[in-house]
Design a protein around this motif. Structure first.
Motif, PDB file in Angstrom:
ATOM      1  N   LEU A  73       0.846  -1.193   0.000  1.00  0.00           N
ATOM      2  CA  LEU A  73       0.000   0.000   0.000  1.00  0.00           C
ATOM      3  C   LEU A  73       0.881   1.241   0.000  1.00  0.00           C
ATOM      4  CD1 LEU A  73      -2.807  -0.799   2.639  1.00  0.00           C
ATOM      5  CD2 LEU A  73      -3.118  -0.545   0.179  1.00  0.00           C
ATOM      6  N   ARG A  74       0.375   2.305  -0.586  1.00  0.00           N
ATOM      7  CA  ARG A  74       1.072   3.588  -0.483  1.00  0.00           C
ATOM      8  C   ARG A  74       1.021   4.073   0.967  1.00  0.00           C
ATOM      9  NH1 ARG A  74       2.059   6.059  -5.367  1.00  0.00           N
ATOM     10  NH2 ARG A  74       1.052   5.090  -7.189  1.00  0.00           N
ATOM     11  N   PRO A  75       2.045   4.802   1.414  1.00  0.00           N
ATOM     12  CA  PRO A  75       2.099   5.186   2.827  1.00  0.00           C
ATOM     13  C   PRO A  75       0.842   5.881   3.347  1.00  0.00           C
ATOM     14  CG  PRO A  75       4.218   5.619   1.791  1.00  0.00           C
ATOM     15  CD  PRO A  75       3.293   5.181   0.699  1.00  0.00           C
ATOM     16  N   LYS A  76       0.351   6.888   2.613  1.00  0.00           N
ATOM     17  CA  LYS A  76      -0.800   7.636   3.124  1.00  0.00           C
ATOM     18  C   LYS A  76      -2.071   6.808   3.071  1.00  0.00           C
ATOM     19  CE  LYS A  76      -1.412  11.525   5.157  1.00  0.00           C
ATOM     20  NZ  LYS A  76      -0.620  11.849   6.361  1.00  0.00           N
ATOM     21  N   THR A  77      -2.206   5.969   2.059  1.00  0.00           N
ATOM     22  CA  THR A  77      -3.360   5.066   1.998  1.00  0.00           C
ATOM     23  C   THR A  77      -3.349   4.095   3.173  1.00  0.00           C
ATOM     24  OG1 THR A  77      -3.338   5.197  -0.419  1.00  0.00           O
ATOM     25  CG2 THR A  77      -4.579   3.384   0.567  1.00  0.00           C
ATOM     26  N   ALA A  78      -2.160   3.599   3.503  1.00  0.00           N
ATOM     27  CA  ALA A  78      -2.026   2.635   4.591  1.00  0.00           C
ATOM     28  C   ALA A  78      -2.446   3.245   5.932  1.00  0.00           C
ATOM     29  CB  ALA A  78      -0.582   2.128   4.667  1.00  0.00           C
ATOM     30  N   VAL A  79      -1.960   4.442   6.227  1.00  0.00           N
ATOM     31  CA  VAL A  79      -2.290   5.027   7.525  1.00  0.00           C
ATOM     32  C   VAL A  79      -3.751   5.465   7.582  1.00  0.00           C
ATOM     33  CG1 VAL A  79       0.083   5.727   8.008  1.00  0.00           C
ATOM     34  CG2 VAL A  79      -1.437   7.335   6.850  1.00  0.00           C
ATOM     35  N   ALA A  80      -4.330   5.856   6.434  1.00  0.00           N
ATOM     36  CA  ALA A  80      -5.750   6.209   6.420  1.00  0.00           C
ATOM     37  C   ALA A  80      -6.610   4.989   6.729  1.00  0.00           C
ATOM     38  CB  ALA A  80      -6.136   6.798   5.063  1.00  0.00           C
ATOM     39  N   MET A  81      -6.282   3.854   6.102  1.00  0.00           N
ATOM     40  CA  MET A  81      -7.021   2.624   6.381  1.00  0.00           C
ATOM     41  C   MET A  81      -6.860   2.213   7.842  1.00  0.00           C
ATOM     42  SD  MET A  81      -6.666  -1.152   4.595  1.00  0.00           S
ATOM     43  CE  MET A  81      -5.341  -1.745   5.636  1.00  0.00           C
ATOM     44  N   SER A  82      -5.648   2.326   8.355  1.00  0.00           N
ATOM     45  CA  SER A  82      -5.392   1.959   9.747  1.00  0.00           C
ATOM     46  C   SER A  82      -6.181   2.848  10.703  1.00  0.00           C
ATOM     47  CB  SER A  82      -3.895   2.065  10.040  1.00  0.00           C
ATOM     48  OG  SER A  82      -3.603   1.631  11.352  1.00  0.00           O
ATOM     49  N   ALA A  83      -6.283   4.140  10.380  1.00  0.00           N
ATOM     50  CA  ALA A  83      -7.011   5.071  11.245  1.00  0.00           C
ATOM     51  C   ALA A  83      -8.484   4.692  11.346  1.00  0.00           C
ATOM     52  CB  ALA A  83      -6.871   6.495  10.705  1.00  0.00           C
TER      53      ALA A  83
ATOM     54  N   GLN B  99      -1.288  -9.264   2.884  1.00  0.00           N
ATOM     55  CA  GLN B  99      -0.762  -8.265   3.815  1.00  0.00           C
ATOM     56  C   GLN B  99      -1.777  -7.187   4.120  1.00  0.00           C
ATOM     57  OE1 GLN B  99       3.316  -7.265   2.072  1.00  0.00           O
ATOM     58  NE2 GLN B  99       3.518  -6.743   4.229  1.00  0.00           N
ATOM     59  N   ILE B 100      -2.478  -6.740   3.086  1.00  0.00           N
ATOM     60  CA  ILE B 100      -3.475  -5.690   3.299  1.00  0.00           C
ATOM     61  C   ILE B 100      -4.555  -6.181   4.256  1.00  0.00           C
ATOM     62  CG2 ILE B 100      -5.250  -4.296   2.172  1.00  0.00           C
ATOM     63  CD1 ILE B 100      -3.464  -4.301  -0.342  1.00  0.00           C
ATOM     64  N   ALA B 101      -5.009  -7.417   4.041  1.00  0.00           N
ATOM     65  CA  ALA B 101      -6.034  -7.981   4.919  1.00  0.00           C
ATOM     66  C   ALA B 101      -5.517  -8.158   6.345  1.00  0.00           C
ATOM     67  CB  ALA B 101      -6.513  -9.314   4.363  1.00  0.00           C
ATOM     68  N   SER B 102      -4.295  -8.675   6.488  1.00  0.00           N
ATOM     69  CA  SER B 102      -3.751  -8.893   7.829  1.00  0.00           C
ATOM     70  C   SER B 102      -3.421  -7.572   8.519  1.00  0.00           C
ATOM     71  CB  SER B 102      -2.508  -9.786   7.761  1.00  0.00           C
ATOM     72  OG  SER B 102      -1.498  -9.212   6.955  1.00  0.00           O
ATOM     73  N   ALA B 103      -2.983  -6.562   7.749  1.00  0.00           N
ATOM     74  CA  ALA B 103      -2.739  -5.241   8.330  1.00  0.00           C
ATOM     75  C   ALA B 103      -4.032  -4.624   8.837  1.00  0.00           C
ATOM     76  CB  ALA B 103      -2.089  -4.327   7.300  1.00  0.00           C
ATOM     77  N   ALA B 104      -5.109  -4.847   8.092  1.00  0.00           N
ATOM     78  CA  ALA B 104      -6.414  -4.369   8.546  1.00  0.00           C
ATOM     79  C   ALA B 104      -6.799  -5.028   9.865  1.00  0.00           C
ATOM     80  CB  ALA B 104      -7.465  -4.643   7.481  1.00  0.00           C
ATOM     81  N   LEU B 105      -6.502  -6.311   9.988  1.00  0.00           N
ATOM     82  CA  LEU B 105      -6.820  -7.031  11.223  1.00  0.00           C
ATOM     83  C   LEU B 105      -5.990  -6.513  12.395  1.00  0.00           C
ATOM     84  CD1 LEU B 105      -8.562  -9.319  12.339  1.00  0.00           C
ATOM     85  CD2 LEU B 105      -6.717 -10.916  11.781  1.00  0.00           C
ATOM     86  N   VAL B 106      -4.699  -6.220  12.147  1.00  0.00           N
ATOM     87  CA  VAL B 106      -3.858  -5.662  13.208  1.00  0.00           C
ATOM     88  C   VAL B 106      -4.372  -4.288  13.635  1.00  0.00           C
ATOM     89  CG1 VAL B 106      -1.547  -4.844  13.795  1.00  0.00           C
ATOM     90  CG2 VAL B 106      -1.810  -6.955  12.512  1.00  0.00           C
ATOM     91  N   SER B 107      -4.784  -3.468  12.670  1.00  0.00           N
ATOM     92  CA  SER B 107      -5.316  -2.137  12.994  1.00  0.00           C
ATOM     93  C   SER B 107      -6.571  -2.252  13.846  1.00  0.00           C
ATOM     94  CB  SER B 107      -5.628  -1.370  11.704  1.00  0.00           C
ATOM     95  OG  SER B 107      -4.457  -1.130  10.966  1.00  0.00           O
ATOM     96  N   LEU B 108      -7.442  -3.177  13.464  1.00  0.00           N
ATOM     97  CA  LEU B 108      -8.660  -3.395  14.237  1.00  0.00           C
ATOM     98  C   LEU B 108      -8.302  -3.853  15.650  1.00  0.00           C
ATOM     99  CD1 LEU B 108     -11.800  -3.430  13.704  1.00  0.00           C
ATOM    100  CD2 LEU B 108     -11.553  -5.898  13.456  1.00  0.00           C
TER     101      LEU B 108
END
Length: 410
Positions: free
Chosen positions: A40-50, A178-187
């Motif tokens: 993911l692009r950096p800003k997209t990644a942190v927006a999804m995590s937020a 990774q995107i799916a697992s990163a979403a799970l970590v953020s949650l």
């Protein structure tokens, strides 16, 4: 319900400031590997995590109960000034380690701050020592080890299952994973860490007589804590993302997927049973485990050593700062004002120091050759980087390894 006093209002605002620092300090937990591998692009990644941190804040209150009534004794004479001092200690340590790019534990900074301030103002009777051992110290030791072993096993299994397949095709699949697992970590991070601020605010409301002891966090506390950690996450703690994504080991998509999945499993399980563990330590342990799990993978033990030292220092360091703040705050209104002014001054100085060598979304994937800040310098003095193939890359080596601008194809 009694009226919320000015002091309790200040404590609530300070708790939300801590929650904000927790957000940008711990963004790396979910998104460092996703950003470093280009999933993911950096800003997209942190927006999804937020967004997912905000959602996670509404899933449970078990950890909040551990903070508000488990570690600190609500009936021991804890006053709002004590909580304010504890939060100041936690915020100062969070910002110092952020300046140094060290992924230390925001959770342990908060625990250390509350414990240090309580010991100075109330004494040992205000702290539940058995709860600290069972729900803080033991998880602190076990969680990164368990997560590291799980990530190492998952990484080896992942590479074994993809053996003989086209590397580019499998990399694409693992980036999606990774995107799916990163979403799970953020949650999971929102579920665990946002609750810590909910617990602190609830403790302040109880000590001020606003709500009854052992109450669940009010809805407005849940909403405000979720929003604060989401905003901090969106701004991105780029310095720590750089350390976890590039400074600890070289992450491939399969490793990132294995590390994040293992970390999310450990965090969600701990949230369910009320263990207020450090998501930072869990994710760092997972990344190290994934580095050991890949054949030919290398963990930069100099960076790992400084991280572990920072973990060990977090509780006592935040406690010492908070203890000093509590001593001042106990002197009366002028003491509380002095703590506020000193805290703002230290935070301002740290922010000014960070501007000398900024890390942003544009250079976050460039390995940091020169650790920043006096905190890292002190840690290097305790655990100097080793010579040899495991040493962190020097500035000249990083420049030599970087591709020349003329060689770029896009």
């Amino acid at each position: 319900m009694e009226h919320i006093t000015l002091l309790i209002g200040i404590v609530i605002v300070t708790a939300l400031v801590f929650d904000f620092t927790n957000g940008f300090h711990d963004t790396a937990n979910a998104m460092a590997t996703t950003i470093s591998t280009g999933a993911l692009r950096p800003k997209t990644a942190v927006a999804m995590s937020a967004v997912l941190n905000l959602v996670g804040a509404f899933l449970s209150v078990e950890v909040a109960k551990t903070i508000s009534g488990g570690i600190i004794d609500e009936k021991a004479g804890i006053r709002p000034e004590v909580i304010f001092a504890g939060l100041v200690g936690a915020i100062v340590w969070n910002l110092l380690t952020w300046l140094a790019g060290l992924p230390s534990s925001s959770s342990h900074a908060l625990f250390g701050g509350l414990i240090g301030a309580t010991l100075v103002s109330v004494g040992t009777g205000g702290v539940h020592g058995d709860a600290i051992v069972m729900k803080v110290l033991i998880p602190a030791v076990c969680a990164p080890i368990v997560a590291g072993l799980a990530a190492m096993a998952a990484t080896r299994l992942t590479y074994r299952l993809s053996r003989g397949r086209d590397e580019q095709d499998t990399a694409k699949g693992y980036r999606a994973g990774q995107i799916a697992s990163a979403a799970l970590v953020s949650l999971a991070h929102g579920t665990n860490d946002a609750q810590k601020t909910m617990g602190v605010i609830t403790l302040a409301l109880v000590t001020g007589g606003v709500i009854a002891p052992h109450s669940d966090p009010p809805l407005w506390v849940v909403v405000s804590a979720g929003l604060a950690i989401a905003l901090g996450t969106y701004l991105g703690g780029w310095r720590i993302i750089q350390t976890l994504g590039k400074g600890l080991t070289d992450i491939k998509p399969a490793q990132g997927f294995a590390a994040q999945t293992g970390a999310a499993t450990v965090i969600l399980a701990s949230s369910h049973i009320g263990f207020a563990l450090s998501t930072t330590q869990v994710c760092s342990g997972s990344i190290m485990g994934s580095g050991l799990g890949r054949k030919g993978g290398v963990v930069r033990w100099s960076t790992a050593g400084r991280m572990v030292i920072a973990w060990c220092l977090t509780l006592p360091a935040a406690g010492l700062v908070a203890g000093g703040a509590a001593f001042l705050a106990d002197q009366g209104d002028w003491g509380v004002a002095a703590v506020a002014v000193l805290g703002l001054g230290v935070c301002g100085a740290i922010w000014a120091a960070s501007r000398r060598k900024p890390v942003t979304q544009d250079n976050v994937n460039v390995p940091d050759a020169e650790p920043a800040g006096v905190v890292t310098a002190a840690l290097q003095a305790v655990a100097p980087p080793p010579a040899g193939p495991l040493a962190a890359p020097t500035a000249s080596a990083a420049q030599a390894a970087a591709p020349a601008p003329a060689a770029a194809t896009s």
